[in-house]
Design an enzyme around this catalytic site. Structure first.
Site, PDB file in Angstrom:
ATOM      1  N   GLN A  64       0.826  -1.209   0.000  1.00 36.30           N
ATOM      2  CA  GLN A  64       0.000   0.000   0.000  1.00 36.30           C
ATOM      3  C   GLN A  64       0.860   1.259   0.000  1.00 36.30           C
ATOM      4  O   GLN A  64       0.341   2.355  -0.100  1.00 36.30           O
ATOM      5  CB  GLN A  64      -0.906   0.005   1.243  1.00 36.30           C
ATOM      6  CG  GLN A  64      -1.855  -1.184   1.315  1.00 36.30           C
ATOM      7  CD  GLN A  64      -2.680  -1.221   2.591  1.00 36.30           C
ATOM      8  OE1 GLN A  64      -2.768  -2.258   3.239  1.00 36.30           O
ATOM      9  NE2 GLN A  64      -3.303  -0.122   2.972  1.00 36.30           N
TER      10      GLN A  64
ATOM     11  N   ARG B 114      -8.726  -1.634   8.067  1.00 33.65           N
ATOM     12  CA  ARG B 114      -9.636  -0.627   7.524  1.00 33.65           C
ATOM     13  C   ARG B 114     -10.032   0.419   8.555  1.00 33.65           C
ATOM     14  O   ARG B 114     -11.222   0.680   8.770  1.00 33.65           O
ATOM     15  CB  ARG B 114     -10.879  -1.308   6.944  1.00 33.65           C
ATOM     16  CG  ARG B 114     -11.610  -0.435   5.948  1.00 33.65           C
ATOM     17  CD  ARG B 114     -12.674  -1.175   5.187  1.00 33.65           C
ATOM     18  NE  ARG B 114     -13.262  -0.298   4.180  1.00 33.65           N
ATOM     19  CZ  ARG B 114     -13.998  -0.703   3.175  1.00 33.65           C
ATOM     20  NH1 ARG B 114     -14.269  -1.969   3.028  1.00 33.65           N
ATOM     21  NH2 ARG B 114     -14.479   0.154   2.310  1.00 33.65           N
ATOM     22  N   CYS B 115      -9.049   0.987   9.242  1.00 33.24           N
ATOM     23  CA  CYS B 115      -9.355   2.120  10.099  1.00 33.24           C
ATOM     24  C   CYS B 115      -8.095   2.927  10.298  1.00 33.24           C
ATOM     25  O   CYS B 115      -6.998   2.442  10.098  1.00 33.24           O
ATOM     26  CB  CYS B 115      -9.982   1.706  11.421  1.00 33.24           C
ATOM     27  SG  CYS B 115      -8.855   1.479  12.787  1.00 33.24           S
TER      28      CYS B 115
ATOM     29  N   GLU C  33     -13.095   4.253   5.497  1.00 34.93           N
ATOM     30  CA  GLU C  33     -13.092   3.439   6.706  1.00 34.93           C
ATOM     31  C   GLU C  33     -14.210   3.778   7.687  1.00 34.93           C
ATOM     32  O   GLU C  33     -14.415   3.059   8.670  1.00 34.93           O
ATOM     33  CB  GLU C  33     -11.729   3.599   7.387  1.00 34.93           C
ATOM     34  CG  GLU C  33     -10.605   3.113   6.471  1.00 34.93           C
ATOM     35  CD  GLU C  33      -9.231   3.608   6.865  1.00 34.93           C
ATOM     36  OE1 GLU C  33      -9.156   4.686   7.473  1.00 34.93           O
ATOM     37  OE2 GLU C  33      -8.248   2.934   6.558  1.00 34.93           O
TER      38      GLU C  33
END
Lengths: 788, 186
Positions: free
Chosen positions: A223, A373-374, A743
């Site tokens: 990423q 995902r946060c 998110e």
């Protein structure tokens, strides 16, 4: 409310529901992922992994493996030790083994690697390697880890206990006083279990070292390709890898969610193998390896307390947390934030006093502490405060919506300085909750609930009014490995008026190729379909910190707007030259400069682009391009209110989500369809840990959920129907008024679900249930509480 | 991960005969599927191996067996075995507590309680499979032990435990439970 649309569909700027440009190749099965890439002469790597959570390695015998046809090499920690590559730093300044030389620290840890001419031969050779272990006492429970007689895990660092760090923020004394003076105090233990992002694509890479040029190309599931390049140059500089000779390419990525931020040992071993053998080496994890060894998320043992007046005004928040980091702190947080942005835990509420402390410990589990995902521990913070507000409401006998309205930060309080030091940019929390209540018919549902309760039925309504903190981040506080967390856009306009834009971020499914194109279309009037977006190749893209923590729109999206505005400024000069007027006489509308008062005298952006290469003004440089590195002045604070309605089957303990309304506010929306898609996906990834997901270890450190047989994920069958809506409160500091959204739903959803289930069971004295809320857990509660 | 199985069965043999078999590891161990005694160290210590193949995972544990309790009054024996997989795939330990009790002159009841603890690849199969597989193993042991007592030669004693059939049975009984069938009722 749809976003304001200023461009026609032919240009497709902000607010248009443009279909995703990248979807054609995904829908045709033509995406290009790391495992799709095959290089001539490529070798394959597979990894021997530890069956023990804690053991001494007495010997590794690779004789049988090396005798097999097609086996090229076996690499152990001793081999890497010769090059001082057996350990590597983590992003949090800790150290992590690439391959062990004497001790293994968690089950499924890398022990040795086989390089072979064929993937299957490599796997067979892994079976043929004989490792002799001496099992050691494992430390699995983080509370046990702190006991004086617990085995000390990181003796290599000179540690005498398993404590990693203590972090605290807030005013301890003032908070203490507020608790002493409070009418009401509630306290709750909340465990947010260890979970795994479980993206569709596992991790992997192809390391391709060219011994003649001395150049290393790594195709990698990452990423953050630029950070990886710099980290590799820092770690392997001493063996001759220099940053200009390293190229990291992150091709299509099948989901990241934070799991593809860390640099895993497998990548480094493959790179070492390629350098040693002078051939490309491919390593692709299988599903179990991904689930068992890659970074986990969460694993926070939280004790939270709220102080309040008897009327329900919250006066203070106090949180103490034990964080299980596994055997090394390999979290992927900004350097100065060991517990991430957990201090957003005062949430959407005007709480005058707060104090938070977190202690991290080592255990014999895989390392990590990544996000799932946060934005860096925001889910943990939101879950704690949103649960606690309900615990307080229950104690006061007050409706949880009413209690929220009573404590919300009010719209006129922004910018709002929180007790834990954040400056919230904008928000309208009462509006979002009111909208969600109207959509779901809250008052009517409460009436229905009263009737059902009278009949002995179990129905619950749960609210979560979360606030996020995303878009890291301003350079004065935010860095990774010392590199400031800006992000970048390099924009070039071609002579025919088409454009290419390159970014330091990396989409893993977020739709950047469309969203960024729409931003540039909005700012320059070049049709979005003619804006080519590229990311992920460090040889071509400008430097950036990558995509995670909902940071792409707040940082790179802003950089796109700023680069486009720089281009527009030059375009204005060229337009003035072409129209023979002064710049001040020109008016801009998307795609066209017009002369004020003579609107038929105009030039289009396409005319200007051509002129930039064929007829540029004397004294001006040719070309039409710009680069912008955007350093955000603040983070953005998206928010929302979710309401969940559940019915519980008394016989089986099954929780059925009857309705789920999600009202989100991410400021100005670039592509409403993509935002809705992000929220749908996010809600499902919030539902999953709330109801199913957990990495479970036994007391020996065996992972009991090491495959999808045991680690449950929701499919379309289990997933409820989502009802989404939005309010729009622009960010005052973002060039487009946008916030992040990827998110929000993952962060906000679990608390709404738990609050609904607890609400259903509250008449029987239930005040809290730890996630995941499995049918068995509910069934046990129903029996313990005498409900059935 | 740990699994405990307790089973009681009766044999048409007098207590003393049953006890003479049950108290002798040389007789008991070969009835454990896949197990072999390789050496007697002293009266209470033995060395042995257990080979096991469950699905794609094969393990060959090499270790020690100790008689921790041998009580001829209460006819109780406690065996503790500990082993490491020869190729580094994990470890296993087992505690077996057996007791023989006369129901009448010619009938003896045997109660066996086995605790198995597995680390490594096998453990990762999860409790569902391990429990079922262990339970099948136990049944095989019982069958073998009964035929040994009745004088018939045990058919498969000491042979490496076969793979596919066991895991299939494990899956079948899990599936049976899932679909609400009674175990062994397929």
């Amino acid at each position: 409310m749809e976003a304001e649309v200023r461009t026609p569909p032919t240009i497709c700027g902000m607010g248009h529901r443009m279909k995703r440009k990248e979807d054609a190749r995904f829908l045709f099965g033509k995406g290009r992922y790391v495992d799709d890439i095959k290089l001539p002469g490529m070798l394959y790597m597979d990894i021997v992994r530890s069956p023990f959570a804690h053991a001494r390695i007495k010997s590794i015998n690779a004789e049988r493996a090396l005798a097999m046809d097609g086996v090229v090499a076996v690499i152990t920690g001793k081999d890497l030790e010769k090059y001082n590559l057996h350990w590597m730093p983590t992003l949090m300044g800790d150290t992590q083994m690439v391959l062990p030389t004497d001790r293994v620290m968690y089950q499924a840890q890398e022990v040795a690697a086989v390089i072979a001419t064929d993937r299957y031969i490599a796997a067979d050779a892994v079976e043929a390697i004989e490792v002799e272990y001496e099992p050691l006492e494992p430390v699995i429970d983080p509370f046990r880890a702190l006991e004086p007689d617990a085995p000390v895990l990181r003796t290599d660092k000179g540690k005498t206990d398993n404590h990693i760090w203590h972090w605290e923020v807030g005013d301890r004394e003032a908070t203490e006083r507020a608790f002493q003076e409070a009418d009401v105090v509630v306290k709750q233990q909340i465990y947010i279990p260890r979970i795994h992002v479980a993206s569709i694509e596992t991790c992997g890479c192809i390391a391709d070292y060219d011994p003649v040029e001395g150049k290393l190309t790594v195709y990698m599931t990452t990423q953050a390709p630029h950070v990886v390049r710099t980290a590799l140059a820092m770690v392997a500089g001493h063996v001759g890898l220099s940053e200009e000779k390293i190229r990291v390419i992150s091709p299509d990525i099948g989901g990241g969610f934070g799991g593809k931020v860390p640099i895993y040992p497998g990548y480094v071993i493959a790179i070492a193998a390629s350098v040693l053998l002078g051939k490309p080496v491919k390593w692709i994890e299988d599903r179990s390896e991904n689930l068992q060894a890659d970074s986990f998320a969460r694993d926070y043992h939280i004790t939270a307390e709220l102080a309040a007046t008897k009327e329900g005004k919250i006066t203070a928040l106090r949180i103490k947390t034990l964080a299980d980091h596994g055997y090394t702190d390999a979290a992927a947080n900004p350097s100065k934030f060991p517990a991430g942005l957990f201090s957003i835990c005062t949430g959407s509420y005007d709480i005058k006093h707060a104090f938070v402390e977190v202690d991290a410990v080592y255990t014999n589990k895989p390392p990590g502490g990544i996000a799932y995902r946060c934005s860096f521990r925001v889910t943990e913070a939101v879950h704690a405060i949103e649960r606690m507000v309900d615990v307080l409401a229950q104690k006061l006998g007050m409706d949880p919506a009413e209690l929220r309205f009573k404590n919300f930060i009010q719209p006129d309080q922004f910018p709002y300085k929180s007790a834990l030091g954040w400056e919230y940019d904008s928000g309208n929390y009462p509006a979002a909750l009111r909208k969600a209540m109207d959509l779901i018919g809250y008052e009517e549902l409460r009436r229905e609930q009263a009737e059902r309760r009278a009949r002995g039925e179990l129905m619950g309504i749960g609210i979560s009014s979360f606030t996020e903190i995303v878009g890291a981040g301003p350079s004065r506080h935010f860095d990774i490995l010392g590199i400031k967390m800006f992000d970048s856009c390099e924009l070039r306009i071609h002579p025919t008026g088409k454009a290419i834009a390159r970014f330091g971020t990396k989409s893993q499914g977020q739709g950047h190729e469309t969203t960024y194109a729409q931003i540039i279309a909005e700012e320059l009037g070049i049709p979005a379909e003619h804006v080519q977006v590229e990311e992920g190749d460090t040889d071509t893209a400008p430097y950036g910190l990558g995509t995670y923590a909902s940071r792409s729109t707040p940082t790179a999206g802003a950089a796109a707007a700023m680069a486009a505005r720089k281009v527009r400024e030059k375009a204005r000069k060229i337009a003035a030259y072409l129209l023979e007027v002064s710049e001040e006489d020109l008016e801009w509308e998307p795609g066209v400069f017009r002369v004020k008062g003579a609107p038929d005298k105009s030039v289009t952006i396409q005319d200007i682009a051509l002129a930039a290469y064929t007829n540029h003004p004397p004294g001006m440089e040719a070309g039409l391009e710009a680069v912008h590195y955007y350093d955000p002045p603040n983070l953005t604070f998206p928010f929302g209110s979710y309401i969940c309605v559940v019915d519980i089957d008394k016989g089986t303990g099954q929780v059925k989500i009857r309705r789920f309304v999600a009202v989100d506010d991410c400021g100005h929306v670039i592509n409403p369809m993509i935002v809705e898609g992000q929220i749908h996906g996010g809600l499902t990834m919030g539902f999953a840990p709330a109801m199913m997901e957990e990495l479970v270890y036994d007391e020996e450190g065996n992972i009991l959920t090491g495959s999808f047989m045991d680690y449950l994920l929701p499919t379309a069958v289990e997933t409820p129907r989502w009802e989404t809506a939005r309010t729009v409160t622009p960010s005052p500091h973002h060039p487009l008024g946008a916030k992040g959204v990827g998110e929000s739903a993952t962060v906000g959803a679990p608390a709404a679900i738990v609050n609904a289930v607890v609400d259903a069971l509250s008449p029987y004295g239930v005040t809290h249930i730890d996630i995941p809320i499995t049918p068995y857990k509910v069934w046990k509660i129903l029996h313990e509480k005498g409900v059935v | 991960m740990k699994t405990t199985i307790e089973k009681t069965f009766t044999v048409r043999q007098p207590l003393e005969k049953v006890w003479s078999y049950l108290s002798d590891p040389a007789k008991v161990v070969p009835c454990v599927p896949g197990a072999q005694l390789t050496e007697q160290v002293d009266a209470r210590h033995y060395r042995g191996t257990v080979s096991l193949k469950v699905g794609p995972v094969s393990a060959s544990y090499k270790g020690e067996i100790t008689i921790e309790t041998l009580d001829h009054e209460t006819h109780t024996i406690k065996l503790v075995g500990r082993g490491l997989d020869a190729r580094g795939k994990g470890s296993a330990s087992m505690t077996m507590q057996g007791q023989a009790r006369a129901l009448d002159d010619n009938t003896t009841e045997i109660t066996n309680r086995i605790e198995i603890s597995v680390t490594g690849m096998l453990a990762q199969f999860g409790s569902r499979l391990i429990e079922d597989v262990s339970s099948r193993l136990f049944d095989q042991f019982t069958e073998c032990f009964e035929s040994l007592l009745s004088g018939e030669a045990p058919e498969e004693a000491g042979q490496a435990l076969s793979a596919g059939s066991l895991i299939k049975e494990g899956i079948k009984s899990v599936a049976g439970r899932f679909f609400g069938k009674k175990e062994g009722n397929e």
